[in-house]
Scaffold this motif. Structure first.
Motif, PDB file in Angstrom:
ATOM      1  N   ASP A 269      -5.691  34.259 -36.806  1.00 36.03           N
ATOM      2  CA  ASP A 269      -6.681  33.315 -36.319  1.00 36.03           C
ATOM      3  C   ASP A 269      -8.009  33.995 -36.012  1.00 36.03           C
ATOM      4  O   ASP A 269      -8.871  33.436 -35.349  1.00 36.03           O
ATOM      5  CB  ASP A 269      -6.166  32.603 -35.059  1.00 36.03           C
TER       6      ASP A 269
ATOM      7  N   SER B  84      -8.589  26.380 -38.503  1.00 39.59           N
ATOM      8  CA  SER B  84      -9.083  27.349 -37.529  1.00 39.59           C
ATOM      9  C   SER B  84     -10.236  26.753 -36.730  1.00 39.59           C
ATOM     10  O   SER B  84     -10.908  25.813 -37.172  1.00 39.59           O
ATOM     11  CB  SER B  84      -9.540  28.629 -38.230  1.00 39.59           C
ATOM     12  N   LYS B  85     -10.483  27.297 -35.565  1.00 37.20           N
ATOM     13  CA  LYS B  85     -11.516  26.763 -34.685  1.00 37.20           C
ATOM     14  C   LYS B  85     -12.918  27.184 -35.093  1.00 37.20           C
ATOM     15  O   LYS B  85     -13.897  26.572 -34.654  1.00 37.20           O
ATOM     16  CB  LYS B  85     -11.245  27.220 -33.236  1.00 37.20           C
ATOM     17  N   ASN B  86     -13.028  28.203 -35.917  1.00 36.63           N
ATOM     18  CA  ASN B  86     -14.351  28.753 -36.232  1.00 36.63           C
ATOM     19  C   ASN B  86     -14.755  28.542 -37.690  1.00 36.63           C
ATOM     20  O   ASN B  86     -15.605  29.263 -38.205  1.00 36.63           O
ATOM     21  CB  ASN B  86     -14.390  30.244 -35.902  1.00 36.63           C
ATOM     22  N   TRP B  87     -14.164  27.545 -38.370  1.00 36.63           N
ATOM     23  CA  TRP B  87     -14.467  27.391 -39.789  1.00 36.63           C
ATOM     24  C   TRP B  87     -15.929  27.019 -40.032  1.00 36.63           C
ATOM     25  O   TRP B  87     -16.534  27.427 -41.022  1.00 36.63           O
ATOM     26  CB  TRP B  87     -13.523  26.387 -40.445  1.00 36.63           C
TER      27      TRP B  87
ATOM     28  N   HIS C 233      -5.791  16.038 -36.687  1.00 37.29           N
ATOM     29  CA  HIS C 233      -6.557  17.045 -37.417  1.00 37.29           C
ATOM     30  C   HIS C 233      -7.732  16.398 -38.148  1.00 37.29           C
ATOM     31  O   HIS C 233      -8.834  16.966 -38.198  1.00 37.29           O
ATOM     32  CB  HIS C 233      -5.647  17.767 -38.409  1.00 37.29           C
TER      33      HIS C 233
ATOM     34  N   GLN D  31     -10.444  15.774 -35.627  1.00 42.58           N
ATOM     35  CA  GLN D  31     -11.128  17.007 -35.254  1.00 42.58           C
ATOM     36  C   GLN D  31     -12.046  17.480 -36.372  1.00 42.58           C
ATOM     37  O   GLN D  31     -13.155  17.978 -36.122  1.00 42.58           O
ATOM     38  CB  GLN D  31     -10.101  18.098 -34.919  1.00 42.58           C
TER      39      GLN D  31
ATOM     40  N   ASP E 246     -15.997  18.104 -36.042  1.00 47.96           N
ATOM     41  CA  ASP E 246     -16.609  19.378 -36.426  1.00 47.96           C
ATOM     42  C   ASP E 246     -17.778  19.150 -37.381  1.00 47.96           C
ATOM     43  O   ASP E 246     -18.844  19.769 -37.245  1.00 47.96           O
ATOM     44  CB  ASP E 246     -15.579  20.293 -37.087  1.00 47.96           C
TER      45      ASP E 246
END
Length: 241
Positions: free
Chosen positions: A154, A190-193, A223, A226, A230
């Motif tokens: 991650d 992933s949180k930082n894509w 998902h 989210q 994003d």
């Protein structure tokens, strides 16, 4: 709130129309050639691709008109407008080599998918004679080795390949039709894509078309929500389709 709901509605409409095209195409194929309707049909993917080809070009033309109207309304001097296309879960899509993009409007195309998918795609494109980003393959291999040698899954291990249409070699059979092209290897879970996409050259203030072809039905509703959040957060005030 509207910036989140509207793209979701648009994407749902695209999926619904694509499913309708699939059903009608399979039914027509069955009637014409007695093909078993329960077996996968290549015509579904061809129909879906053509549908989204038209939608992407229409979206870019829409953004082009909006930019021209804004310039005229504000009495600004005409400047060449730049656009972006982000293909999430791009797979083996070849639109950067196929589509005729609007004239006088540079388009930067970003293919986003997981590392093994993009590795296979780059190899197949090169084998077919398509223009592919090669100058950063050594950097990508180093990044892959870094990921293998100890970075956590991650931690955002990301590989970026970039290519510009300028200076294409004479032996390229299928040159890129966009002004620039990047492969961004990242996991959309992933949180930082988004940050990795920005590192690849994505500009939050540039008018952008987002594509999620054959992707959303693999994701959970949470998902998908989210992902939409994003995308909305990434775009600031720029026009988005």
């Amino acid at each position: 709130m509207c910036s989140v709901v509207l793209p979701a509605v648009q994407l749902c409409c695209i999926v619904a129309v694509a499913n309708l095209c699939r059903d009608r195409t399979i039914e027509n194929s069955r009637l014409e050639s007695n093909i078993d309707p329960n077996k996968p049909q290549h015509s579904y993917f061809a129909g879906r691709a053509r549908l989204l080809d038209d939608r992407i070009i229409a979206a870019l033309q829409q953004l082009q008109r909006q930019a021209a109207n804004t310039t005229k309304h504000n009495h600004e001097q005409h400047q060449q407008q730049h656009f972006q296309v982000i293909s999430l879960g791009c797979g083996m899509d070849t639109r950067p080599w196929r589509l005729d993009f609007p004239a006088d409007s540079p388009v930067s195309w970003f293919d986003v998918d997981q590392q093994p998918v993009l590795d296979l795609k780059a190899a197949l494109l090169a084998e077919a004679g398509a223009e592919v980003p090669q100058q950063q393959q050594q950097q990508q291999q180093q990044q892959q080795q870094h990921c293998v040698d100890g970075a956590a899954p991650d931690a955002g291990c990301t590989s970026v390949r970039k290519c510009s249409t300028s200076g294409s070699s004479a032996d390229v059979q299928y040159p890129l039709k966009c002004s620039s092209y990047s492969m961004v290897a990242v996991d959309l879970a992933s949180k930082n894509w988004v940050q990795e996409l920005q590192s690849a050259g994505f500009e939050a203030g540039t008018p952008t078309v987002w594509v999620a072809e054959g992707l959303l039905y693999y994701l959970s509703p949470e998902h998908v929500q989210q992902l939409m959040l994003d995308v909305a957060a990434a775009m600031e005030e720029a026009p988005t389709v």
